[in-house]
Scaffold this motif. Sequence first.
Motif, PDB file in Angstrom:
ATOM      1  N   SER B  91       0.831  -1.211   0.000  1.00  0.00           N
ATOM      2  CA  SER B  91       0.000   0.000   0.000  1.00  0.00           C
ATOM      3  C   SER B  91       0.858   1.249   0.000  1.00  0.00           C
ATOM      4  CB  SER B  91      -0.898   0.037   1.240  1.00  0.00           C
ATOM      5  OG  SER B  91      -1.866  -0.940   1.153  1.00  0.00           O
ATOM      6  N   LYS B 157      -2.976   1.822   8.107  1.00  0.00           N
ATOM      7  CA  LYS B 157      -3.328   0.605   7.350  1.00  0.00           C
ATOM      8  C   LYS B 157      -3.408  -0.605   8.275  1.00  0.00           C
ATOM      9  CE  LYS B 157      -4.005   0.247   3.667  1.00  0.00           C
ATOM     10  NZ  LYS B 157      -5.335   0.499   3.043  1.00  0.00           N
ATOM     11  N   GLN B 159      -4.523  -0.616  11.136  1.00  0.00           N
ATOM     12  CA  GLN B 159      -5.816  -0.558  11.844  1.00  0.00           C
ATOM     13  C   GLN B 159      -6.991  -0.527  10.869  1.00  0.00           C
ATOM     14  OE1 GLN B 159      -5.604   2.325  15.354  1.00  0.00           O
ATOM     15  NE2 GLN B 159      -3.893   2.976  14.074  1.00  0.00           N
ATOM     16  N   ASN B 160      -6.710  -0.872   9.613  1.00  0.00           N
ATOM     17  CA  ASN B 160      -7.746  -0.919   8.571  1.00  0.00           C
ATOM     18  C   ASN B 160      -8.420   0.423   8.314  1.00  0.00           C
ATOM     19  OD1 ASN B 160      -7.271  -3.605   8.044  1.00  0.00           O
ATOM     20  ND2 ASN B 160      -8.684  -4.249   9.667  1.00  0.00           N
ATOM     21  N   TRP B 161      -7.668   1.461   8.342  1.00  0.00           N
ATOM     22  CA  TRP B 161      -8.195   2.772   7.972  1.00  0.00           C
ATOM     23  C   TRP B 161      -8.155   2.908   6.447  1.00  0.00           C
ATOM     24  CZ3 TRP B 161      -7.200   7.738  11.136  1.00  0.00           C
ATOM     25  CH2 TRP B 161      -7.413   7.495  12.499  1.00  0.00           C
ATOM     26  N   ILE B 162      -8.935   3.869   5.953  1.00  0.00           N
ATOM     27  CA  ILE B 162      -8.811   4.237   4.539  1.00  0.00           C
ATOM     28  C   ILE B 162      -7.845   5.415   4.481  1.00  0.00           C
ATOM     29  CG2 ILE B 162     -10.027   5.198   2.550  1.00  0.00           C
ATOM     30  CD1 ILE B 162     -12.539   3.725   3.652  1.00  0.00           C
ATOM     31  N   ASN B 205      -5.936   1.084  -1.059  1.00  0.00           N
ATOM     32  CA  ASN B 205      -6.899   0.674  -0.036  1.00  0.00           C
ATOM     33  C   ASN B 205      -7.748  -0.518  -0.475  1.00  0.00           C
ATOM     34  OD1 ASN B 205      -6.558   2.995   1.953  1.00  0.00           O
ATOM     35  ND2 ASN B 205      -6.943   4.051   0.033  1.00  0.00           N
ATOM     36  N   ASP B 207      -7.812  -3.530   0.246  1.00  0.00           N
ATOM     37  CA  ASP B 207      -8.249  -4.463   1.290  1.00  0.00           C
ATOM     38  C   ASP B 207      -9.398  -3.927   2.144  1.00  0.00           C
ATOM     39  OD1 ASP B 207      -6.439  -2.548   1.956  1.00  0.00           O
ATOM     40  OD2 ASP B 207      -5.567  -3.656   3.634  1.00  0.00           O
ATOM     41  N   VAL B 208      -9.535  -2.613   2.245  1.00  0.00           N
ATOM     42  CA  VAL B 208     -10.571  -2.074   3.149  1.00  0.00           C
ATOM     43  C   VAL B 208     -11.786  -1.506   2.428  1.00  0.00           C
ATOM     44  CG1 VAL B 208      -9.227  -1.604   5.210  1.00  0.00           C
ATOM     45  CG2 VAL B 208      -9.142   0.008   3.314  1.00  0.00           C
ATOM     46  N   THR B 210     -15.069  -1.384   0.012  1.00  0.00           N
ATOM     47  CA  THR B 210     -16.104  -2.324  -0.420  1.00  0.00           C
ATOM     48  C   THR B 210     -16.125  -2.376  -1.951  1.00  0.00           C
ATOM     49  OG1 THR B 210     -17.739  -0.590  -0.514  1.00  0.00           O
ATOM     50  CG2 THR B 210     -17.522  -1.748   1.595  1.00  0.00           C
ATOM     51  N   ARG B 242     -16.512   5.253   8.760  1.00  0.00           N
ATOM     52  CA  ARG B 242     -15.266   4.505   8.589  1.00  0.00           C
ATOM     53  C   ARG B 242     -14.076   5.412   8.896  1.00  0.00           C
ATOM     54  NH1 ARG B 242     -15.775   1.797   2.772  1.00  0.00           N
ATOM     55  NH2 ARG B 242     -16.878   3.690   2.304  1.00  0.00           N
TER      56      ARG B 242
END
Lengths: 121, 396
Positions: B91, B157, B159-162, B205, B207-208, B210, B242
């Motif tokens: 990323s 990333k 913490q799965n942020w955008i 992004n 992975d996070v 939709t 999000r």
Amino acid sequence: MVTNIMGKSFRGNVLVQAGLVQKFFGVGHKTAGEICSKLGFYPRMRMHQLDEPRILALTKELSTLKIETELRNEILQNIRIKHEIGSYQGMRHAQGLPVHGQRTRTNAKNAKKLNRLDRRI
Amino acid sequence: MYRLGLRGFHAGSVAAFKQKAKEQTVKMRTPKKGSGEYRNFRRAAAYSKFSKSASEVAVGTENLRIFAAPDLETPISEPSMVVFPDAVQASLVHMADFQPQQNNELFLQRASLLRDESSQIQNILKQASSSEQRALLTGPAGSGKSTLLAQAHAMAKLQNWIVLHIPRAEELIDGSTDAVASKSGAVFDQPMLSRRWAQRIAKANRDVLTSDDIKLLRSSSAKEDPVGSLTAFISQLENGDRPVLISADSLNAFVKTPFAANRSKENEPIYHADLQIPRILLDFLSAKRKFKHGAVLAATSGRIVSNDTIAIGLGHGSAPAYATPEEFDSELAAKLQGIREIAVSSFSPAETDVYLRYVAAAGLTEYSPELVAAKYAVSGNGNPRALLRSCVSFAL
């Protein structure tokens, strides 16, 4: 890749604005900038990025300006008029000497080389 | 090709050509005047994949460890060299976090040093849900501002942020892309940049996001309506809950040239904040727009020489009375008010020690406590870039 505009050919990687300045007599940086802004060409746009409608728009814009042969003829005509009315400037053009009161004892090289009635422009 | 070309020549002219070629002396290029640095080599080195032949530093030792999600819970108390997990690194590459001037080609791994400032960034991300988090990284050239931004991205990333990142703010205003007056006429849309930024966001992004998000961004990257799609995507993030990190590097490009190279149809100059993407960035930076759960980070660039606008905006000094827009941009300074400043300093002796151990482990120098003291002095009290270059350029 070559782009053709009004009979002039441009290398593809030339900036549109710079290319216009380089190839068209009578188009300087200011005019080229104004044309590009008007037509929505961004400053770093290059010749190969011009598609057919854009080239047509550019040609249309350039054709409204007094450039190239038309401008050259006007300049020659002005020199000729000065000569015909018997003005001092006209005479100096015909003699191949400086027109604007410069010295002739020395220097005046360019005037001696270039100034004439049918001056090459 | 060469032989085919010669076939058409007259034999005599070929002989003359050969003779001429033999006689011709090789013209040496006159060296360019300047600092003596061979810039082309630096640029070539950065893109020549030299890192593949660099020696590997063992991961999991005291010299280098992996920084994973559980590490975010513990505060950073001591300096340490870390490397982020592969997925996060991918990323970071998409976000252009590794820059040519950072000499990354010297190392196989893309490691970075966790330091005092890293813990400040960690806190910002931790507190993002409870309060408004806006910060600006400032500091001299080569002090590690962009590296800290990369660390912020990696932590986000994990913490799965955008993450929405603009790697070079100067590209938004340098006229390398188009700016078209919008229908309302208030803003100048940037379709090319919108398309590029949407692609960057989608890749970084993956992975996070939709599938709907990706679809929206892809429609932005297609030639349909890049501006509308990007605007819709950012509004969705703004209204959703999000976590989002929006960041930009080289923010002082707006200070150096307040007006963009692009011009309006009437050939009038365009103020940077009237362009679509700088406006989005500055709206979030000035808290005019907010994410429910998010943070805004920006960094200045040491490369770009700018005036005092940013310092005054951050509260250091007062605005000059008779200044032109080129000397002081009051509008931008007002937007920076209330932003937390993270002044990135040079490495401390302890940080220098950790860093040099890593550099020695990568085979670029030989470690000794005396070397740390010497290099610390040579680099101007621990400027990271000067430190690394001193290790590579000359041995002590």
